[in-house]
Design a protein around this motif. Structure first.
Motif, PDB file in Angstrom:
ATOM      1  N   VAL A   1       0.830  -1.205   0.000  1.00  0.00           N
ATOM      2  CA  VAL A   1       0.000   0.000   0.000  1.00  0.00           C
ATOM      3  C   VAL A   1       0.864   1.253   0.000  1.00  0.00           C
ATOM      4  O   VAL A   1       0.565   2.245  -0.694  1.00  0.00           O
ATOM      5  CB  VAL A   1      -0.947  -0.021   1.220  1.00  0.00           C
ATOM      6  N   GLN A   2       1.955   1.238   0.749  1.00  0.00           N
ATOM      7  CA  GLN A   2       2.819   2.414   0.818  1.00  0.00           C
ATOM      8  C   GLN A   2       3.429   2.756  -0.538  1.00  0.00           C
ATOM      9  O   GLN A   2       3.645   3.939  -0.849  1.00  0.00           O
ATOM     10  CB  GLN A   2       3.915   2.196   1.857  1.00  0.00           C
ATOM     11  N   VAL A   3       3.696   1.745  -1.356  1.00  0.00           N
ATOM     12  CA  VAL A   3       4.231   2.011  -2.695  1.00  0.00           C
ATOM     13  C   VAL A   3       3.254   2.857  -3.494  1.00  0.00           C
ATOM     14  O   VAL A   3       3.637   3.825  -4.156  1.00  0.00           O
ATOM     15  CB  VAL A   3       4.524   0.679  -3.417  1.00  0.00           C
ATOM     16  N   PHE A   4       1.974   2.506  -3.431  1.00  0.00           N
ATOM     17  CA  PHE A   4       0.978   3.243  -4.214  1.00  0.00           C
ATOM     18  C   PHE A   4       0.598   4.572  -3.557  1.00  0.00           C
ATOM     19  O   PHE A   4       0.252   5.526  -4.257  1.00  0.00           O
ATOM     20  CB  PHE A   4      -0.253   2.369  -4.451  1.00  0.00           C
ATOM     21  N   GLN A   5       0.690   4.631  -2.240  1.00  0.00           N
ATOM     22  CA  GLN A   5       0.462   5.920  -1.584  1.00  0.00           C
ATOM     23  C   GLN A   5       1.489   6.947  -2.039  1.00  0.00           C
ATOM     24  O   GLN A   5       1.173   8.131  -2.208  1.00  0.00           O
ATOM     25  CB  GLN A   5       0.519   5.758  -0.064  1.00  0.00           C
ATOM     26  N   ALA A   6       2.729   6.495  -2.251  1.00  0.00           N
ATOM     27  CA  ALA A   6       3.765   7.408  -2.727  1.00  0.00           C
ATOM     28  C   ALA A   6       3.472   7.923  -4.123  1.00  0.00           C
ATOM     29  O   ALA A   6       4.006   8.964  -4.537  1.00  0.00           O
ATOM     30  CB  ALA A   6       5.128   6.704  -2.704  1.00  0.00           C
ATOM     31  N   LEU A   7       2.598   7.206  -4.863  1.00  0.00           N
ATOM     32  CA  LEU A   7       2.207   7.642  -6.200  1.00  0.00           C
ATOM     33  C   LEU A   7       0.937   8.494  -6.183  1.00  0.00           C
ATOM     34  O   LEU A   7       0.420   8.851  -7.241  1.00  0.00           O
ATOM     35  CB  LEU A   7       1.975   6.421  -7.090  1.00  0.00           C
ATOM     36  N   GLY A   8       0.437   8.794  -4.994  1.00  0.00           N
ATOM     37  CA  GLY A   8      -0.742   9.650  -4.886  1.00  0.00           C
ATOM     38  C   GLY A   8      -2.056   8.912  -4.713  1.00  0.00           C
ATOM     39  O   GLY A   8      -3.122   9.520  -4.800  1.00  0.00           O
ATOM     40  N   TYR A   9      -1.994   7.617  -4.441  1.00  0.00           N
ATOM     41  CA  TYR A   9      -3.219   6.838  -4.252  1.00  0.00           C
ATOM     42  C   TYR A   9      -3.687   6.953  -2.803  1.00  0.00           C
ATOM     43  O   TYR A   9      -2.880   7.008  -1.872  1.00  0.00           O
ATOM     44  CB  TYR A   9      -2.983   5.361  -4.601  1.00  0.00           C
ATOM     45  N   SER A  10      -5.014   6.958  -2.643  1.00  0.00           N
ATOM     46  CA  SER A  10      -5.620   6.947  -1.312  1.00  0.00           C
ATOM     47  C   SER A  10      -6.078   5.531  -0.979  1.00  0.00           C
ATOM     48  O   SER A  10      -6.323   4.717  -1.867  1.00  0.00           O
ATOM     49  CB  SER A  10      -6.819   7.906  -1.255  1.00  0.00           C
ATOM     50  N   ILE A  11      -6.236   5.261   0.316  1.00  0.00           N
ATOM     51  CA  ILE A  11      -6.712   3.952   0.766  1.00  0.00           C
ATOM     52  C   ILE A  11      -8.231   3.993   0.887  1.00  0.00           C
ATOM     53  O   ILE A  11      -8.799   4.935   1.455  1.00  0.00           O
ATOM     54  CB  ILE A  11      -6.101   3.572   2.121  1.00  0.00           C
TER      55      ILE A  11
END
Length: 369
Positions: free
Chosen positions: A128-138
Motif C-alpha cells: 500500500v505504501q508504494v501506491f500511496q507514494a504515487l498519490g493513491y488513497s486507501i
C-alpha cells in the motif's frame, strides 16, 4: 485477652469517656511505631482481629452487656475508637510508602514488548505504501456485500461461474430478496471500487486492501480466507501505457530496481483489454530455478482498462440515487489491478504453505521478528 478490657463499673458519661480515652491513648502509642509492614500487620491483628482483636472484646465485654439505656452512648464512643484505629493504620501505611526506596528517574524504564506485525499485515502495508507514494488513497469497505456490488456492477453476467455457490460463500435465507440485494461474503475487494465511484466524482486513485472469502478447499496454495490489494485509477486520457508504467514502477519498488515486468493477454469481466503481469524471478534473476518452474518469470497479478460497462453500471446506480452521470465512458477512462497479498508474502518469506500464516504457530511467526 478479656483481662485486657476491664469490666465497666459505671455507665455515666464521665466513666465512659475515661474508659475509651484510655484505649485511644493506647492506640496512639502503638501507632507511633508502625514503621514497617510487619508492625502494621501486628497492630491490625491486635486491634481488629476477627476473633481476638481488642475491638471485638470491647464489643463483647462492654457493648453487648451494657444496659439498654447506655448502648447509644457506648455505640458512639465505640465508633470513635474504631475510626482512631483505622486512621492509625492508614497513617502508618503512608509513612511506610514515603520511606520506601525513591524512584530514580535516571534509570532506564522497563519497556513493554509490543511484538511484531503479522507477516500478512506487514506485506499489505508495504504494498500500500508504494501506491500511496504515487498519490493513491486507501479505500475500505464491508466484507459482507450485496450481489450488485460484488458481481452485477462489475459486469459479471447472471450465469458467470464466479456466482456459483461452489465458489462463493452466500449468506443464508436470502431467497426472498431481489437478486441484486442478496448478501454474500465478498470474493474480491473490487466492490469497494464501485462504492468509491458512487461516492466520489473523477478523478480518483485508490488502493483497496482487505480480506476476501471464497469457497475453496484448504491446501498449500489455497485458503477460504485470503487477502487482496486492488487499485483503481480514473481520469481523462488514462491509457494502457499509464497502467504499464505504474505497475512496472511498483514492482521495481517492491522487489528491486533490477526486476523486469511483462504483460500477457488475459480476461476479466470488469476490464477490457485485460492482462496478466509477470515479473522476472526475484530468486534466480531470471535464469530459471525451481521456484519459477525454470521459466525465469513469476505471475503476480492481473490488470486491465476498466470496461465501459462498469462505468455505465455506476452511472445507472448514481441516477437511481439522484446523482449526475459523472463516469461517462466517452469522456473518461481508467485502469484497475489486483494482487494477492498472501502470494507475495509467501514469495518473500519462502513459505511453502499458505496455512502457516493462519495457524498461529509462534515458531513460524517469530521468524519475522
Amino acid at each position: 485477652m478479656s483481662d485486657v478490657i476491664p469490666q465497666l463499673s459505671a455507665y455515666d458519661d464521665a466513666a465512659l469517656d475515661a474508659a475509651f480515652r484510655s484505649l485511644i491513648e493506647q492506640v496512639q502509642a502503638g501507632a507511633s511505631s508502625l514503621s514497617t509492614a510487619e508492625a502494621q500487620e501486628a497492630f491490625r491483628l491486635e486491634w481488629l482481629g476477627r476473633k481476638q482483636g481488642r475491638l471485638k472484646l470491647v464489643s463483647d465485654v462492654w457493648l453487648k452487656t451494657a444496659p439498654v439505656e447506655a448502648k447509644k452512648a457506648l455505640g458512639k464512643r465505640f465508633n470513635d475508637l474504631k475510626a482512631a484505629i483505622e486512621n492509625a493504620l492508614e497513617s502508618g501505611a503512608g509513612a511506610t510508602r514515603a520511606s520506601g526506596p525513591a524512584l530514580d528517574v535516571t534509570l532506564p524504564g522497563i519497556a513493554r514488548r509490543i511484538g511484531i506485525e503479522h507477516p500478512l499485515t506487514r506485506t499489505m502495508r508495504e504494498v500500500v505504501q508504494v501506491f500511496q507514494a504515487l498519490g493513491y488513497s486507501i479505500a475500505l469497505g464491508p466484507e459482507v456485500e450485496s450481489d450488485f456490488y460484488n458481481f452485477e456492477a462489475l459486469n459479471f453476467p447472471q450465469n458467470h461461474p464466479a456466482r456459483d455457490t461452489q465458489d462463493t460463500l452466500v449468506i443464508a435465507d436470502q431467497q426472498g430478496k431481489p437478486g441484486r440485494d442478496r448478501l454474500l461474503m465478498r470474493t474480491h475487494t473490487s466492490p469497494v471500487q464501485i462504492r468509491t465511484m458512487l461516492a466520489q466524482d473523477p478523478p480518483l486513485r485508490i488502493v483497496v486492501p482487505g480480506k476476501v472469502h471464497r469457497n475453496d478447499e484448504s491446501d498449500a496454495t489455497h485458503s477460504p480466507i485470503f487477502h487482496q490489494i486492488e487499485g483503481l485509477c480514473v481520469d481523462t486520457n488514462i491509457t494502457f501505457s499509464d497502467l504499464k508504467g505504474t505497475l512496472d514502477h511498483a514492482m521495481k519498488t517492491l522487489f528491486g530496481s533490477g526486476v523486469k515486468t511483462r504483460f500477457f493477454p488475459s480476461f476479466f469481466p470488469f476490464t477490457e483489454p485485460s492482462a496478466d503481469v509477470q515479473i522476472s524471478c526475484i530468486f534466480c534473476g531470471g535464469s530459471g530455478c525451481r521456484k519459477c518452474k525454470h521459466s525465469g518469470w513469476i505471475e503476480l497479478l492481473g490488470c486491465g482498462m476498466v470496461d465501459p460497462a462498469v462505468f455505465e453500471a455506476v452511472n445507472q446506480r448514481r441516477a437511481e440515487m439522484g446523482m449526475d452521470a459523472a463516469y461517462d465512458p466517452k469522456r473518461i477512462s481508467g485502469f484497475a489491478f489486483g494482487m494477492g497479498v498472501d502470494r507475495i508474502a509467501m514469495m518473500l518469506s519462502g513459505a511453502t504453505d499458505i496455512g502457516l500464516f493462519y495457524s498461529g504457530d509462534l515458531r513460524f511467526l517469530e521468524s519475522f521478528a
